[in-house]
Design an enzyme around this catalytic site. Structure first.
Site, PDB file in Angstrom:
ATOM      1  CG  ASP A  15      -0.401 -15.404  -4.423  1.00  0.00           C
ATOM      2  OD1 ASP A  15      -1.043 -14.878  -3.538  1.00  0.00           O
ATOM      3  OD2 ASP A  15       0.713 -15.721  -4.116  1.00  0.00           O
ATOM      4  CG  ASP A  65      -5.513 -15.353   7.830  1.00  0.00           C
ATOM      5  OD1 ASP A  65      -4.972 -14.373   7.943  1.00  0.00           O
ATOM      6  OD2 ASP A  65      -6.014 -15.818   8.796  1.00  0.00           O
TER       7      ASP A  65
HETATM    8  P1  ADP Z   1     -11.863 -19.540   4.332  1.00  0.00           P
HETATM    9  O1  ADP Z   1     -11.596 -19.941   5.666  1.00  0.00           O
HETATM   10  O2  ADP Z   1     -12.795 -18.126   4.419  1.00  0.00           O
HETATM   11  O3  ADP Z   1     -12.916 -20.477   3.571  1.00  0.00           O
HETATM   12  P2  ADP Z   1      -9.537 -20.141   2.669  1.00  0.00           P
HETATM   13  O4  ADP Z   1      -8.330 -19.378   2.902  1.00  0.00           O
HETATM   14  O5  ADP Z   1      -9.556 -21.324   3.147  1.00  0.00           O
HETATM   15  O6  ADP Z   1     -10.481 -19.326   3.590  1.00  0.00           O
HETATM   16  O7  ADP Z   1     -10.227 -20.047   1.417  1.00  0.00           O
HETATM   17  C1  ADP Z   1     -10.705 -18.946   0.717  1.00  0.00           C
HETATM   18  C2  ADP Z   1     -10.369 -18.615  -0.777  1.00  0.00           C
HETATM   19  O8  ADP Z   1      -9.008 -18.063  -0.855  1.00  0.00           O
HETATM   20  C3  ADP Z   1     -10.220 -20.189  -1.290  1.00  0.00           C
HETATM   21  O9  ADP Z   1     -10.937 -20.198  -2.566  1.00  0.00           O
HETATM   22  C4  ADP Z   1      -9.026 -20.453  -1.690  1.00  0.00           C
HETATM   23  O10 ADP Z   1      -8.954 -21.089  -2.830  1.00  0.00           O
HETATM   24  C5  ADP Z   1      -8.378 -19.081  -1.732  1.00  0.00           C
HETATM   25  N1  ADP Z   1      -6.982 -18.792  -1.551  1.00  0.00           N
HETATM   26  C6  ADP Z   1      -6.211 -19.352  -1.087  1.00  0.00           C
HETATM   27  N2  ADP Z   1      -4.879 -18.719  -1.107  1.00  0.00           N
HETATM   28  C7  ADP Z   1      -5.030 -17.612  -2.001  1.00  0.00           C
HETATM   29  C8  ADP Z   1      -4.258 -16.834  -2.332  1.00  0.00           C
HETATM   30  N3  ADP Z   1      -3.091 -16.755  -2.076  1.00  0.00           N
HETATM   31  N4  ADP Z   1      -4.781 -15.931  -3.352  1.00  0.00           N
HETATM   32  C9  ADP Z   1      -5.975 -15.726  -3.585  1.00  0.00           C
HETATM   33  N5  ADP Z   1      -6.963 -16.685  -3.202  1.00  0.00           N
HETATM   34  C10 ADP Z   1      -6.538 -17.476  -2.254  1.00  0.00           C
END
Ligand code: ADP
Length: 169
Positions: free
Chosen positions: A10, A34
């Site tokens: 995370d 986000d």
């Molecule tokens: P986008 O809209 O750019 O695709 P997302 O947030 O849906 O953004 O996903 C981008 C990446 O972030 C995905 O690979 C997801 O698994 C990852 N992700 C989601 N939550 C977290 C977190 N808390 N820390 C790190 N990566 C995360």
């Protein structure tokens, strides 16, 4: 050369100078990483984001980190994957490079990236990983003021893709 390091987990838990947020064009919060970043940072982050007038795809903007254990959040907007013929690769490369450039401008020495666009925006993970690693390496060849650049993979699939690609790069 600044060391690139791979982490699974995370991104909101990392104690680095800056983490990158895979935001949307409004910069007003969303799901995925986000949402996680805004939840931990608290409402002051949203308040600062409201002053920024959004962000174009491939570009980056910076805020403070508030309740996150980081000084800054670099917000970037990844491209939505529409099949690959709409400059998706170029825009994704722009995200990584513009984040690194903004980081340099703010004396950031350690920065952590999530796997931009590979969630809701549906960018194929293998191509996205290749672009992320290549763009970071290209940038770091030119400007090398970082101590560490981290790629943070939340899911197992991305983690093993990055593991393979980084061991070959
Ligand atoms: P986008 O809209 O750019 O695709 P997302 O947030 O849906 O953004 O996903 C981008 C990446 O972030 C995905 O690979 C997801 O698994 C990852 N992700 C989601 N939550 C977290 C977190 N808390 N820390 C790190 N990566 C995360």
């Amino acid at each position: 050369m600044a060391k690139i390091e791979l982490i699974q987990g995370d991104i909101t838990k990392l104690e680095v100078d800056a983490i990158v947020n895979a935001a949307n064009k409004t910069l007003l919060g969303g799901g995925g990483v986000d949402g996680a970043i805004h939840r931990v940072a608290g409402p002051e982050l949203l308040a600062e984001c409201k002053t920024l007038n959004g962000c174009e795809t491939g570009e980056a903007k910076i805020t403070k980190g508030y309740k996150l254990p980081v000084k800054y959040v670099v917000h970037t907007v990844g491209p939505v994957w529409h099949g690959g013929n709409n400059n998706e690769p170029g825009l994704l490369a722009g995200c990584y490079k513009n984040c690194l450039k903004l980081a340099i401008d703010n004396d950031i020495r350690s920065i952590a990236f999530p796997n931009i666009s590979t969630g809701v925006y549906r960018f194929p993970k293998e191509i996205a990983a290749q672009i992320a690693i290549e763009s970071a390496n290209e940038f770091l060849k030119q400007i090398n003021k970082f101590d560490k650049v981290y790629f943070v993979c939340f899911d197992e699939e991305n983690f093993s893709l990055y593991q393979k690609k980084l061991s070959n790069s």
